[in-house]
Design an enzyme around this catalytic site. Sequence first.
Site, mmCIF file in Angstrom:
data_model
loop_
_atom_site.group_PDB
_atom_site.id
_atom_site.type_symbol
_atom_site.label_atom_id
_atom_site.label_comp_id
_atom_site.label_asym_id
_atom_site.label_seq_id
_atom_site.Cartn_x
_atom_site.Cartn_y
_atom_site.Cartn_z
ATOM 1 N N GLY A 128 -3.529 0.552 6.970
ATOM 2 C CA GLY A 128 -3.513 1.998 7.130
ATOM 3 C C GLY A 128 -4.844 2.428 6.833
ATOM 4 O O GLY A 128 -5.707 1.934 6.369
ATOM 5 N N LYS A 160 -0.677 -5.035 -2.438
ATOM 6 C CA LYS A 160 -1.493 -3.829 -1.906
ATOM 7 C C LYS A 160 -2.729 -3.540 -2.428
ATOM 8 O O LYS A 160 -3.097 -3.438 -3.561
ATOM 9 C CB LYS A 160 -0.284 -2.476 -2.243
ATOM 10 C CG LYS A 160 -0.924 -1.221 -1.802
ATOM 11 C CD LYS A 160 0.086 -0.080 -1.810
ATOM 12 C CE LYS A 160 -0.449 1.280 -1.317
ATOM 13 N NZ LYS A 160 0.693 2.334 -1.493
ATOM 14 N N LEU A 210 0.479 -7.661 6.282
ATOM 15 C CA LEU A 210 1.760 -7.342 6.592
ATOM 16 C C LEU A 210 1.741 -5.892 7.155
ATOM 17 O O LEU A 210 2.111 -5.435 8.215
ATOM 18 C CB LEU A 210 2.814 -6.972 5.484
ATOM 19 C CG LEU A 210 3.136 -8.404 4.616
ATOM 20 C CD1 LEU A 210 3.793 -8.056 3.435
ATOM 21 C CD2 LEU A 210 3.727 -9.361 5.676
ATOM 22 N N ASP A 226 7.904 11.974 -0.657
ATOM 23 C CA ASP A 226 7.813 11.471 0.500
ATOM 24 C C ASP A 226 9.040 10.571 1.014
ATOM 25 O O ASP A 226 8.786 9.284 1.428
ATOM 26 C CB ASP A 226 6.428 10.580 0.769
ATOM 27 C CG ASP A 226 5.955 10.485 2.100
ATOM 28 O OD1 ASP A 226 6.330 11.133 3.293
ATOM 29 O OD2 ASP A 226 5.327 9.471 2.282
#
Length: 233
Positions: free
Chosen positions: A56, A78, A53, A177
């Site tokens: 990074g 993840k 998906l 964040d």
Amino acid sequence: MSAGDSPQRCPQCKADVERMSRAMQDIAELTFCLKCHFPLLLIAGKYRLQKILDRGGFGEIYLAHHINLKRDFERVVKIVKKDILTDSSMRKRFQREIHVTSLLSSENNHIVRIYDDFGEIPKFGYFYVMEYLEGVPLTRLLEDPQHLPPLPLIFHIFRQLCEAMEAAHHAGIVHRDLKPDNIFLVKRKNDPYFVKVLDFGIAKPLDRWGERSVVATQGVLGTPLYMAPEQWD
């Protein structure tokens, strides 16, 4: 073939995995597709990766299927690169992200749900499992400055975001964040703009957590465009 067996074809490139396995008889089980290098691992003995998906600097995010469920079987896995967490403080941050988000999501529906499956995949990386969300980031609604969301919708989204942050602050957590990319909008019942807050990876625990010395979350952290001005002092 049962749901737990190796897939017959690679989920990504559809290459014949069984044929590859026969050609590599000295390997008990393929862990990667020999053609496209997609991981063929069964995560935690129950999650089969389906497609990537996002990718990074820290790792990858995959869509996965829970092989033992016929309904609500979609998950997000993840995976953080192994070399990212060589430092003990970084591993501590990773574990805290899981613990913090799991705790918060059990108390507030506007925080992405984290399941209790997490750990290390030898020679691959560290993983944890989240709920799969179908929707769009808030960023998508802000792309066209000539067609911004109407004021009632803005307040609707903002109220939900405040509920999520209130739960986090009550638990002693500062997100650090918060930005449109981390505010996800999904459909829940009759609400097409139900807010889910993502990514507590650099969240800062307050004194009650006893972890203020964690190096990985000290100093200036966040996305510059959305950081508070005082963080630049």
